[in-house]
Design an enzyme around this catalytic site. Structure first.
Site, PDB file in Angstrom:
ATOM      1  N   SER A 178      43.530  41.357  35.864  1.00  0.00           N
ATOM      2  CA  SER A 178      44.439  42.189  35.064  1.00  0.00           C
ATOM      3  C   SER A 178      44.294  41.762  33.615  1.00  0.00           C
ATOM      4  CB  SER A 178      45.875  41.946  35.536  1.00  0.00           C
ATOM      5  OG  SER A 178      46.812  42.505  34.634  1.00  0.00           O
ATOM      6  N   TYR A 218      52.829  36.443  38.392  1.00  0.00           N
ATOM      7  CA  TYR A 218      51.697  37.376  38.300  1.00  0.00           C
ATOM      8  C   TYR A 218      50.668  36.862  37.295  1.00  0.00           C
ATOM      9  CZ  TYR A 218      49.481  42.053  38.018  1.00  0.00           C
ATOM     10  OH  TYR A 218      48.613  43.122  38.053  1.00  0.00           O
TER      11      TYR A 218
END
Ligand code: NAD
Length: 260
Positions: A142, A155
């Site tokens: 990401s 995350y």
């Protein structure tokens, strides 16, 4: 281009994983899907994408937070497809909270699904790839694998870890026909992000449309979502001979997020 190869895409019953699975099938790869929820519609869409090549599409519902389930998934891949040539580590979840309020079980789940699952799939896929001297491992990290946002400690930690895993395994395989790379998307409009948009609309008392504009405006200069199809095409490139020496990269596809 990928006829005769088998691709395993984790978390491919929706969103980015499904988009990548469709693009790999369109190049002739047989595909093993994985994930929760309905598997029949995603399966049919991948069969359709690969119709010209008559691709085979399988499914295994392993919970990627469970190492023993991942071992079952690989036993299925070996028995039904003869192994995995292209491994796309895509399954992922999000949870947003300040670190001191972060539920411990959510931290463990985010780390297990977004990071540790890729360790397990990689260790199980590599022996076959090395034996055939060809393989592709593509980790869906990401923009949050490269920079942080507040509220996303688990995350961000998992995605930075996944970029690190990518580089380490790329070095371990550098003299072989196996390449290992990461893709780092910015915002992609999938169920994972839709939930965050709805939470934002709720919190700020604005419409979902305005929440969507706010989300993009804050981070993504293009003001456009990246699409699963665009990420699928990048995965196809990473599987091509042109990418034989693309190794250990964390390739952002983020509408300019990281350029700021
Ligand atoms: P999504 O929620 O649409 O899809 C997630 C997939 O993972 C689904 O198929 C779901 O069933 C599966 N999954 C969830 N938990 C699982 C588990 N324990 N075991 C097996 N499968 C499980 O999400 P998405 O947006 O398509 O995200 C895919 C990947 O891309 C994730 O790793 C995510 O972190 C990453 N990513 C997404 C965005 C974005 O903007 N959407 C941006 C950057 C990175």
């Amino acid at each position: 281009m990928l006829k005769g190869k088998t691709a395993l895409v984790t978390g491919s019953t929706s969103g980015i994983g499904l988009g990548i699975a469709q693009r790999l099938a369109a190049q002739g790869a047989d595909v093993i899907l994985n994930g929760f929820g309905d598997a029949e519609a995603p399966k049919a869409s991948v069969v359709e994408a690969g119709r010209a090549h008559g691709v085979r599409v399988g499914f295994h519902g392993a919970d990627m937070s469970q190492p023993s389930a991942i071992e079952d998934l690989f036993a299925y891949a070996q028995q039904a497809f003869g192994g995995v040539d292209i491994l796309v580590n895509n399954a992922g979840i999000q949870f947003v909270a300040p670190v001191e309020e972060f539920p411990v079980e959510k931290w463990d789940a985010v780390l297990a699904i977004n990071l540790s699952s890729a360790f397990h799939t990689t260790r199980l896929a590599l022996p076959g790839m090395r034996a055939r001297n060809w393989g592709r491992i593509i980790n869906l990290a990401s923009a949050h694998g490269l920079v942080a946002s507040a509220g996303k400690s688990a995350y961000v930690a998992a995605k930075h870890g996944l970029v690190g895993l990518t580089k380490a395994v790329a070095l371990e395989t550098a003299t072989t026909g196996v390449t290992v790379n990461a893709i780092c998307p910015g915002w992609v409009l999938t169920p994972l992000v839709q939930k965050q948009i709805e939470a934002r609309a709720d919190k700020e008392g604005i419409t979902v449309d305005d929440a969507q504009k706010g989300l993009l405006g804050e981070k993504q200069p293009s003001l456009q979502f990246v699409t699963p199809e665009q990420l699928g095409d990048l995965a196809v490139f990473m599987c091509s001979p042109a990418a034989d020496n693309v190794r250990g990269v964390a390739w952002n596809v983020d509408g300019g997020w990281l350029a700021q």
